[in-house]
Every structure is written in C-alpha cells, then in structure tokens.
Design an enzyme around this catalytic site. Sequence first.
Site, mmCIF file in Angstrom:
data_model
loop_
_atom_site.group_PDB
_atom_site.id
_atom_site.type_symbol
_atom_site.label_atom_id
_atom_site.label_comp_id
_atom_site.label_asym_id
_atom_site.label_seq_id
_atom_site.Cartn_x
_atom_site.Cartn_y
_atom_site.Cartn_z
ATOM 1 N N CYS A 12 1.038 -17.519 37.480
ATOM 2 C CA CYS A 12 2.063 -18.204 38.407
ATOM 3 C C CYS A 12 2.289 -17.750 39.530
ATOM 4 O O CYS A 12 2.644 -18.731 40.758
ATOM 5 C CB CYS A 12 2.993 -19.235 37.069
ATOM 6 S SG CYS A 12 2.862 -18.858 35.946
ATOM 7 N N ILE A 31 4.604 -29.219 31.571
ATOM 8 C CA ILE A 31 3.053 -29.169 31.692
ATOM 9 C C ILE A 31 2.424 -30.409 32.895
ATOM 10 O O ILE A 31 3.161 -31.109 33.606
ATOM 11 C CB ILE A 31 2.476 -29.636 31.019
ATOM 12 C CG1 ILE A 31 3.136 -28.688 29.608
ATOM 13 C CG2 ILE A 31 0.732 -29.458 30.775
ATOM 14 C CD1 ILE A 31 2.833 -26.835 30.092
ATOM 15 N N LYS A 50 11.736 -27.103 38.019
ATOM 16 C CA LYS A 50 12.032 -27.444 36.749
ATOM 17 C C LYS A 50 12.073 -28.785 37.116
ATOM 18 O O LYS A 50 11.398 -29.595 35.978
ATOM 19 C CB LYS A 50 13.733 -27.453 36.880
ATOM 20 C CG LYS A 50 14.430 -27.592 36.305
ATOM 21 C CD LYS A 50 14.445 -27.341 34.023
ATOM 22 C CE LYS A 50 14.835 -28.655 34.032
ATOM 23 N NZ LYS A 50 13.363 -29.784 33.394
ATOM 24 N N HIS A 90 5.279 -27.543 37.901
ATOM 25 C CA HIS A 90 4.795 -26.432 37.878
ATOM 26 C C HIS A 90 3.286 -26.439 37.555
ATOM 27 O O HIS A 90 3.179 -25.744 36.141
ATOM 28 C CB HIS A 90 5.554 -25.988 36.716
ATOM 29 C CG HIS A 90 4.756 -24.222 37.020
ATOM 30 N ND1 HIS A 90 4.544 -23.881 38.172
ATOM 31 C CD2 HIS A 90 5.297 -23.133 36.392
ATOM 32 C CE1 HIS A 90 4.139 -22.119 37.683
ATOM 33 N NE2 HIS A 90 4.754 -22.027 36.341
#
Lengths: 388, 388
Positions: free
Chosen positions: A84, A210, A330, A334
């Site tokens: 990430c 997601i 959040k 992401h």
Amino acid sequence: MTGVRVAGVGLTPFGAHEGRTGRDLFAEAALAALADAGVDGDDVEHLNYGNFMGALAERQGHQAPVMTEAAGLRCAGTRYEEACASAGVAVREAVRAIRSGENDVMLAGGMERMTNLSTAEVTESLAVAADELFEVRAGVTFPGAYALMARAYFDEYGGSREDLAHVAAKNHANAVNNEYAQYQREITVEQALDSPEVASPLHLFDACPITDGASALVLVSEEFAADHDLDAPVAITGTGQGGDRAALQDRADMARTPAATDAAEEAYADAGITSDEVAVAEVHDCFTIAEVMALESLGFFEPGEGVGAARRGDTTRDGDLPVNLSGGLKAKGHPVGATGGSQIAEMTRLLRGDHPNSDAVADATVGLTHNAGGTVASAVVHVLEVAE
Amino acid sequence: MTGVRVAGVGLTPFGAHEGRTGRDLFAEAALAALADAGVDGDDVEHLNYGNFMGALAERQGHQAPVMTEAAGLRCAGTRYEEACASAGVAVREAVRAIRSGENDVMLAGGMERMTNLSTAEVTESLAVAADELFEVRAGVTFPGAYALMARAYFDEYGGSREDLAHVAAKNHANAVNNEYAQYQREITVEQALDSPEVASPLHLFDACPITDGASALVLVSEEFAADHDLDAPVAITGTGQGGDRAALQDRADMARTPAATDAAEEAYADAGITSDEVAVAEVHDCFTIAEVMALESLGFFEPGEGVGAARRGDTTRDGDLPVNLSGGLKAKGHPVGATGGSQIAEMTRLLRGDHPNSDAVADATVGLTHNAGGTVASAVVHVLEVAE
C-alpha cells in the site's frame, strides 16, 4: 542540491469505476496533473509508477510501459511495488532523482483496480502484502492483523472502540466536501460503533473501503519551475523511508510502528524541521487504529495519547493538528497503489489553498504525508512546505 | 559524483529448486554477496530488489521486507518490477543512489521462483508482462511474440533458422564450465534445428528455460571501498534505461528494439565510451532472435549483420566480442526477476578474472550487460570497467 516542486496534481474520483481499465484511470490522473502543471507530456523525462496487485486484478504486470503509453508520454518508466506504500516509494525516488540532478521533470503516482474482483478475491489479493508463510497460512488477513495490533495497543495503553469510532467519524466529516472521495457523507460515532464486527475489536466502519482510482503528480526541479514560469508554490522538502519485519510475530511490540518513526525522523532531518512545525497531516488510516499508531510514530503524540486525539478534537478540522482533511483512506478510499500519490496531491491542494477544506488550514505552511505498506512493514513520509 | 564499485557478487545455482522458497533462494545469494564483498550486513543501507511474478508464483507480494529479513539486514528495501528487467532496474537505481551521495552501501539483486508452477501456469504468468488487452487476449504469449519479431527480422534483413541455432549452440558451449548454469552441456546446431517447433520460426532450443534462482550484488561508493580496504576492482561506470510501447502492434518496426538503443546510448555517454570499446557482453537472449536484435541495438553490428554473428564466430568465446560467456539466459537459465543482477555478477567475475570463462577475455577491461523486459518494452544497460 536542487529543490523539488509539485508543479501539478491529478486524481480520478475514488470509488468503483465499473467497466474502466487501469490504464484508463491512470491516463485520467496523469493528463489532469499535466494540465494542472501547465507542462507538456513531451517534457516528462521519466514515469515513477506505483501499483500493488495489477498482476492479480487485471493480469497486467510490467505496467510502466503500459502507463507511459496511456499517459501519452514518450519516456521510459519504472514500476514500484511496496504494497500500500507503492506510490509513496515511487514519489520518494522521483524526488531523489530530481535532487541528484539526473532529472528535471518526472511524473509520479500510481493506480489500483480492486472493485472488479469479488470480495473473496480482493481479500486474498490484499493478503499477498502480508507474510505468506507465517501469517497468511495461519489465516491472518489484514482486518485480523490490524485487530491484533489494536488489541496489543489497548492492552498496553488503554483506549476503547469509542475512541476509534471518533477517528472514523472525523474522517467521514472531512470527506463530505471532497469531490474525489468515495464516501462524501458523514457518519456518527454511534453508527461506527453499531456497524458489524469484522475482527474484534474492529468493526466495519473502522476499515477503509475497496476502491479503484489513480493519482499523479508532476514533480520538477526549482530551476525548471523558474525557467518555465510555473505556478508551483509547494515544495517537497523532506523524504524518508523505513522498514520493519514483514510478519507481526517478528516485531518487538505490536502496538508500535517503528518503520513510520524511522521514515519520519529521516524526513524531518531532511527538511530541517521538527514534528512540532507540522500544521496538517495526511496519515495512512487503512484502519482507525492505524491512524492512532501513525500519530504516535510520527511524533505528534506520546505513546498512549494518540488514541484519544480525535475524541478530544486535537485532530479534527478545527483542532491543533487537522489530520486527514481529505477524508483519509477511511472515507476518501484506498486504491492501494495510488494512495501515496493521492495523499501528496491532497496535501498540495490544502497548502495551495484550492482544496475544499483549505479554509481549515489557511495559515498552514508545513504539511506531512505518511504512507504505509502491510502492517507498516514499509513506511514513507514526506514533508511539504509552501515555498513562496 | 562518486564512482560505484561492485564489492561482491552472489548467485544461487540456476535451475529447479524443488521445495525451496523464494526467500531461501534470495538469502543464499545475498549472504554469498556479502561474504564475497567482506561487508557486514549491518552496513547495508538499503535493499533494491527485483521480482516479477511473486504474487502469482508464491502469493507473496511486498517482498522487500520479506527479503531484508531473509538476508539478515536491518535496513528498509524497495521492490522493482519491470518484467524480466526487474533486477536491472533495481541495480540501476542503486547505482544512482550511491552516485547522488545518498547511500554508500546497497544490496541489489533479485529472485524468481517459476518451476513450482505448471507449464500452463508459468506461461500464463509470464504473459502478464505483455499487453493484456491487445496481445494476451489475442492469444499472444512470449514465444509467439518473439516469433513475430523473428519473422519481421527475416523479412527485412534475411537470416535463417540455422543462424539462430548457432546462437543457441554458442551459449550452451559457454555454459559448460559455469557452475551456476542450468544446462552445463553442449548442444549441436543440428540438435537445435531438430528440436520441436514452438512458434514458427522458433523451435524449443531457441528459447530459454523456466528457472528458479536469485542474484545479489554489494554495491559501494569508491570512498567506502577505499576506507574499508575492499578488494573491489570492478566499477559500474555507465547506466541507461529505455522504454517502448508495451504491445508489438504499436511499434514502428518489429525487427528493431529501440529501447535497447536508447539505454545503450545513455550508458555509453554516461561511461564516456563508445560501443567499440566494449570487449565482452552479456545480453538478454530469452530467445535466440533476442540476442541478434540486442547485438544490433547496442551498436555492435549494423542492422542485418547481427543474425550471422554467432555463425561467423564473431561472438563465440574466441571471437572479437564474446557474448554470453555465462551461457546467457538460453543455457544459464532465466529466473526473470534475478536475471539483470546475474548478468552483472557474471560480468564482474569475468572482468575480475575469477569466472571459469575469464581466460577467454583475459585482457578485457570493459564489459556491457543488457537486460530487457517483455518484447524489449523496457531495457537497462550497464557498462562495467576494471578500475584498478
């Protein structure tokens, strides 16, 4: 050593882009960044590109040449993969290339497609960022891993699910005005507390969603910006990278993320600042507990003090240190390989004054971004400053 | 700008390592490189690591922290992915980091596990390096893609299957003495010609094998080498990278590989040499036709002259320019993410005089390595010189 300016930023909306390809998403972000910079694609000397799971999600590896073509560039490119933190590393190496004098104009960013996979597929694909032999085979996926970290933190320092729910509510509130955010809506602390349990103590609203999306930055040397009369007031003045063991069981303390501390200390020294001088931050809140640990690792709060920061209002938009004004992972979303570039794009907009939430930090001149890979086995920190 | 020395090299044997993990293989190469250099792992400041298909072959992405741990390092690491040029790019960026003054000691290399997959799985996994939308969906895998390139070359310049068979026979002959080679045995031109057809005009013995293996290099600044009295006579004096469109149909001429030309021109200029000064080369012969095209793109032969080079003896061990004295990808093997580091390890041994085939190039002081990704959509070239 030349300074590095963010000449332009480009983002796709974060969310579900059904029926679009990864190259299509990255092209949108790249062309937006070039337009924002007022730089011609032919002037770009190299693409530094972050992507995590393209071989699984689109059966497309070797994305550097695919993405240079999609962006209309003539130059070569390099793909970085650090889970990430892939785009964070891509940006860091672009900064270093410009500073070294090797390059004057770089495009840096990343892309991820995720929503085209089933929930099972995306969970299994994300688990590729954990230690396959010692974590994944034992059944640990990322919600479980961060739940273990949250339990270790609660055991060591205290804190509660309600503290974490305030982090989620804060970041959702910040996302309301952000046109690029996946969830442009508020949630209450009660809604977060009442959401379904995923891995105790974490519930659904402790987790980022997601997401599909792409980010791109045009980074230039100060000399190039001056020679071409670019409007590029924001400089990247500090960069740092840290690493840790991949698997949680190899860490001395699961309640701490020392890779982020290492990255921050390097970035602060590089910029010649201390953590006290940071006025606004975008940190890697893949789970609410991750924001808490980041706040402490980055030096903003003492160990045990980070967990109450959102509840106390320290990190809300009117607090001393607004954190994740973009909405964070959040609520903004992401797309893992794009996130590190997105954070810098958002921080650039915040410091330039053209972010919907810029009014919350009107006097800010120093911002920080923190991008993490896995359970913070990798971390990249950047310091951005208003240079003129 | 400081110079960069190759202080140590480490390789696993190339071949089928049944029952071993990727981390195990990379640890073997890394520890061998550190021992060869006489450098302590604690002195390594960063790992630059190449891997192509670990997310598919071992369900292990985010390999930088996994591999720093496997190698016993305390530092952070970065994974580079550029298909079969992954390690080449990792080495290149390590060279640039040392030159910039940011680092003094880097470990660079790569690893690939492939033989644990079925033939169908490995073919599909390798195809991830091609353009998924425009090549793979049309049924093109790499033997087919290089067959198209060979046909284009034959149409434009002439040449025959027998010319290519001489490339295969030459590289097998070179591998006989190389203890790291997958196939330490000779083949005849007739055997190559009589091997089964894979994709006309390419037959089985025109192709490199499927291979497990790892490579590692300890790269240091000249100052570090001098201060620590290291025996590191070989310098990396030139580095270059080139890119092209990912898909063959987007190229102006399928019989040329301009990304390699771009990389070579940059590397020659960087080193301050011309192609005439290169005495020995390791080039990316994933297929025999790829060696031919490389010889021309790198400036060693005029267009149309490369195809006969092995047959004429120009590139054999007693020729004017010995090429692939290691055995090349064809006979030494091609663990794709490790190959770029392996080429530099082999060239270092050749120039230092401790390679089994060093006697063929006893007076050589300048060597070149050429690492390519996909159908040469990516290319990395390094120039190595004996510095003392």
